[in-house]
Motif scaffolding. Structure first.
Motif, PDB file in Angstrom:
ATOM      1  N   ASN A  47      35.712  32.066  35.181  1.00 10.99           N
ATOM      2  CA  ASN A  47      36.674  32.877  35.919  1.00 10.99           C
ATOM      3  C   ASN A  47      37.273  33.992  35.071  1.00 10.99           C
ATOM      4  O   ASN A  47      37.674  35.041  35.599  1.00 10.99           O
ATOM      5  CB  ASN A  47      37.804  31.988  36.467  1.00 10.99           C
ATOM      6  CG  ASN A  47      37.333  31.031  37.544  1.00 10.99           C
ATOM      7  OD1 ASN A  47      36.298  31.237  38.165  1.00 10.99           O
ATOM      8  ND2 ASN A  47      38.094  29.974  37.761  1.00 10.99           N
ATOM      9  N   LEU A  48      37.357  33.768  33.772  1.00 12.98           N
ATOM     10  CA  LEU A  48      37.982  34.746  32.874  1.00 12.98           C
ATOM     11  C   LEU A  48      37.026  35.842  32.407  1.00 12.98           C
ATOM     12  O   LEU A  48      37.465  36.859  31.888  1.00 12.98           O
ATOM     13  CB  LEU A  48      38.565  34.027  31.645  1.00 12.98           C
ATOM     14  CG  LEU A  48      39.823  33.191  31.903  1.00 12.98           C
ATOM     15  CD1 LEU A  48      40.132  32.307  30.698  1.00 12.98           C
ATOM     16  CD2 LEU A  48      41.015  34.091  32.219  1.00 12.98           C
ATOM     17  N   ILE A  49      35.733  35.631  32.566  1.00 13.01           N
ATOM     18  CA  ILE A  49      34.768  36.665  32.187  1.00 13.01           C
ATOM     19  C   ILE A  49      34.920  37.857  33.129  1.00 13.01           C
ATOM     20  O   ILE A  49      34.810  37.732  34.346  1.00 13.01           O
ATOM     21  CB  ILE A  49      33.321  36.143  32.257  1.00 13.01           C
ATOM     22  CG1 ILE A  49      33.074  35.074  31.194  1.00 13.01           C
ATOM     23  CG2 ILE A  49      32.316  37.287  32.099  1.00 13.01           C
ATOM     24  CD1 ILE A  49      32.912  35.588  29.790  1.00 13.01           C
ATOM     25  N   TYR A  50      35.185  39.030  32.558  1.00 18.93           N
ATOM     26  CA  TYR A  50      35.290  40.250  33.357  1.00 18.93           C
ATOM     27  C   TYR A  50      33.902  40.882  33.418  1.00 18.93           C
ATOM     28  O   TYR A  50      33.504  41.619  32.513  1.00 18.93           O
ATOM     29  CB  TYR A  50      36.301  41.207  32.726  1.00 18.93           C
ATOM     30  CG  TYR A  50      36.396  42.550  33.414  1.00 18.93           C
ATOM     31  CD1 TYR A  50      36.653  42.637  34.778  1.00 18.93           C
ATOM     32  CD2 TYR A  50      36.228  43.728  32.687  1.00 18.93           C
ATOM     33  CE1 TYR A  50      36.746  43.861  35.405  1.00 18.93           C
ATOM     34  CE2 TYR A  50      36.315  44.961  33.313  1.00 18.93           C
ATOM     35  CZ  TYR A  50      36.578  45.022  34.671  1.00 18.93           C
ATOM     36  OH  TYR A  50      36.658  46.247  35.293  1.00 18.93           O
ATOM     37  N   VAL A  51      33.172  40.570  34.487  1.00 21.85           N
ATOM     38  CA  VAL A  51      31.787  41.042  34.585  1.00 21.85           C
ATOM     39  C   VAL A  51      31.707  42.552  34.735  1.00 21.85           C
ATOM     40  O   VAL A  51      30.677  43.165  34.436  1.00 21.85           O
ATOM     41  CB  VAL A  51      31.038  40.337  35.737  1.00 21.85           C
ATOM     42  CG1 VAL A  51      30.876  38.861  35.447  1.00 21.85           C
ATOM     43  CG2 VAL A  51      31.749  40.539  37.078  1.00 21.85           C
ATOM     44  N   GLY A  52      32.808  43.172  35.188  1.00 22.33           N
ATOM     45  CA  GLY A  52      32.817  44.632  35.296  1.00 22.33           C
ATOM     46  C   GLY A  52      32.735  45.319  33.944  1.00 22.33           C
ATOM     47  O   GLY A  52      32.411  46.504  33.862  1.00 22.33           O
ATOM     48  N   GLY A  53      33.026  44.560  32.876  1.00 21.74           N
ATOM     49  CA  GLY A  53      32.958  45.132  31.537  1.00 21.74           C
ATOM     50  C   GLY A  53      31.651  44.841  30.831  1.00 21.74           C
ATOM     51  O   GLY A  53      31.501  45.162  29.650  1.00 21.74           O
ATOM     52  N   MET A  78      42.915  48.631  38.177  1.00 26.48           N
ATOM     53  CA  MET A  78      43.821  47.824  37.368  1.00 26.48           C
ATOM     54  C   MET A  78      43.048  46.861  36.482  1.00 26.48           C
ATOM     55  O   MET A  78      43.384  46.664  35.309  1.00 26.48           O
ATOM     56  CB  MET A  78      44.784  47.050  38.277  1.00 26.48           C
ATOM     57  CG  MET A  78      45.849  46.269  37.534  1.00 26.48           C
ATOM     58  SD  MET A  78      47.084  47.330  36.757  1.00 26.48           S
ATOM     59  CE  MET A  78      48.007  47.854  38.198  1.00 26.48           C
ATOM     60  N   ASP A  79      41.991  46.253  37.026  1.00 33.51           N
ATOM     61  CA  ASP A  79      41.156  45.350  36.236  1.00 33.51           C
ATOM     62  C   ASP A  79      40.548  46.076  35.041  1.00 33.51           C
ATOM     63  O   ASP A  79      40.496  45.540  33.929  1.00 33.51           O
ATOM     64  CB  ASP A  79      40.033  44.774  37.098  1.00 33.51           C
ATOM     65  CG  ASP A  79      40.531  43.759  38.114  1.00 33.51           C
ATOM     66  OD1 ASP A  79      41.670  43.268  37.957  1.00 33.51           O
ATOM     67  OD2 ASP A  79      39.796  43.474  39.070  1.00 33.51           O
ATOM     68  N   SER A  80      40.069  47.283  35.272  1.00 33.45           N
ATOM     69  CA  SER A  80      39.440  48.061  34.206  1.00 33.45           C
ATOM     70  C   SER A  80      40.443  48.441  33.122  1.00 33.45           C
ATOM     71  O   SER A  80      40.159  48.351  31.924  1.00 33.45           O
ATOM     72  CB  SER A  80      38.799  49.320  34.798  1.00 33.45           C
ATOM     73  OG  SER A  80      38.219  50.108  33.783  1.00 33.45           O
ATOM     74  N   ILE A  81      41.640  48.850  33.542  1.00 35.07           N
ATOM     75  CA  ILE A  81      42.682  49.232  32.586  1.00 35.07           C
ATOM     76  C   ILE A  81      43.127  48.018  31.772  1.00 35.07           C
ATOM     77  O   ILE A  81      43.324  48.090  30.554  1.00 35.07           O
ATOM     78  CB  ILE A  81      43.877  49.865  33.319  1.00 35.07           C
ATOM     79  CG1 ILE A  81      43.449  51.193  33.966  1.00 35.07           C
ATOM     80  CG2 ILE A  81      45.040  50.108  32.369  1.00 35.07           C
ATOM     81  CD1 ILE A  81      44.462  51.757  34.935  1.00 35.07           C
ATOM     82  N   GLU A  82      43.281  46.874  32.463  1.00 29.97           N
ATOM     83  CA  GLU A  82      43.668  45.644  31.766  1.00 29.97           C
ATOM     84  C   GLU A  82      42.609  45.259  30.735  1.00 29.97           C
ATOM     85  O   GLU A  82      42.939  44.825  29.625  1.00 29.97           O
ATOM     86  CB  GLU A  82      43.850  44.501  32.754  1.00 29.97           C
ATOM     87  CG  GLU A  82      44.226  43.189  32.071  1.00 29.97           C
ATOM     88  CD  GLU A  82      44.297  42.021  33.027  1.00 29.97           C
ATOM     89  OE1 GLU A  82      44.688  40.927  32.586  1.00 29.97           O
ATOM     90  OE2 GLU A  82      43.959  42.192  34.209  1.00 29.97           O
ATOM     91  N   ASN A  83      41.354  45.411  31.102  1.00 31.39           N
ATOM     92  CA  ASN A  83      40.286  45.059  30.164  1.00 31.39           C
ATOM     93  C   ASN A  83      40.352  45.901  28.893  1.00 31.39           C
ATOM     94  O   ASN A  83      40.128  45.403  27.793  1.00 31.39           O
ATOM     95  CB  ASN A  83      38.922  45.238  30.831  1.00 31.39           C
ATOM     96  CG  ASN A  83      37.788  44.804  29.935  1.00 31.39           C
ATOM     97  OD1 ASN A  83      37.692  43.651  29.553  1.00 31.39           O
ATOM     98  ND2 ASN A  83      36.923  45.741  29.572  1.00 31.39           N
ATOM     99  N   THR A  84      40.677  47.177  29.039  1.00 30.51           N
ATOM    100  CA  THR A  84      40.832  48.042  27.865  1.00 30.51           C
ATOM    101  C   THR A  84      41.950  47.526  26.964  1.00 30.51           C
ATOM    102  O   THR A  84      41.817  47.499  25.734  1.00 30.51           O
ATOM    103  CB  THR A  84      41.135  49.486  28.303  1.00 30.51           C
ATOM    104  OG1 THR A  84      40.052  49.978  29.101  1.00 30.51           O
ATOM    105  CG2 THR A  84      41.309  50.399  27.097  1.00 30.51           C
ATOM    106  N   ALA A  85      43.046  47.081  27.579  1.00 30.32           N
ATOM    107  CA  ALA A  85      44.160  46.525  26.805  1.00 30.32           C
ATOM    108  C   ALA A  85      43.758  45.223  26.121  1.00 30.32           C
ATOM    109  O   ALA A  85      44.157  44.952  24.978  1.00 30.32           O
ATOM    110  CB  ALA A  85      45.362  46.298  27.721  1.00 30.32           C
TER     111      ALA A  85
END
Length: 207
Positions: free
Chosen positions: A129-135, A69-76
């Motif tokens: 906290n908002l940085i998505y490190v997975g991306g 879900m995190d990955s999909i949200e990041n794409t959006a």
């Protein structure tokens, strides 16, 4: 483990008025609702199961779905970033017809700098906290960027641009700034709200 270290510096400038945070708010609300639904369903399944091994499997499946879900949200959110950029570029073109709107505030005119609710430390923590490190994809341990953004007269964020060697970190930093939950208390110049530009150095260390 990944750690994000943030330094804050600022300088005064003047750019365009653009309230685009709604793009990011809509995306986050949509995916938060889906996370809530998934959480409820997995909780029901987890609580109804008595077998310890199966409970562990359910928990693992839940964590896997949340990661997806995190990955999909990041794409959006990347899509929202592109839309915001396009809208800001169009606004810039319109405002170029009136050059006076692009004249920077004089540094000596600024009486008070803008302030984020809770202060600088709250801003630092929220950005981290908002940085998505997975991306963020990097072959080196430490990546850096410097993010410039405008605090407009109404306290909103606009014209966020990150400059660093790692494109993916730049993009995640820009999304984080546009996704801040609160508006700033704007700068004041000659008794009136004024545009103010912050420069926010960011360093991501992956261990």
């Amino acid at each position: 483990m990944r750690a994000l270290f943030i330094g804050i510096s600022c300088f005064i400038s003047s750019f365009l008025l653009s309230q685009q945070k709604e793009e990011f708010r809509l995306v986050k609300n949509y995916y938060n609702q889906h996370r809530s639904l998934l959480n409820k369903e997995f909780r029901k399944k987890f609580d109804a199961e008595s077998n310890t091994f199966k409970k562990a499997t359910i928990k693992g499946d839940f964590l896997y779905f949340m990661k997806k879900m995190d990955s999909i949200e990041n794409t959006a959110l990347v899509g929202a970033l592109l839309r915001v950029r396009n809208l800001e570029d169009l606004q810039r073109i319109k405002m170029l017809k009136d050059p006076t709107q692009l004249i920077p505030e004089k540094p000596g005119d600024i009486e008070t700098a803008p302030n984020y609710p809770g202060g600088i430390n709250t801003l630092r923590q929220e950005v981290a906290n908002l940085i998505y490190v997975g991306g963020v994809y990097s072959e080196v341990k430490t990546v850096k960027t410097s993010v410039a953004f405008i605090v407009e007269k109404d306290g909103s964020i606009s014209n966020v641009h990150a400059q660093g060697d790692n494109f993916t970190f730049n993009r995640q930093a820009e999304i984080a700034l546009y996704s801040l939950s609160e508006k700033f208390l704007p700068a004041v110049a000659k008794g009136d709200p004024a545009r103010f530009q912050f420069r926010l150095p960011l360093t991501l260390t992956m261990e």
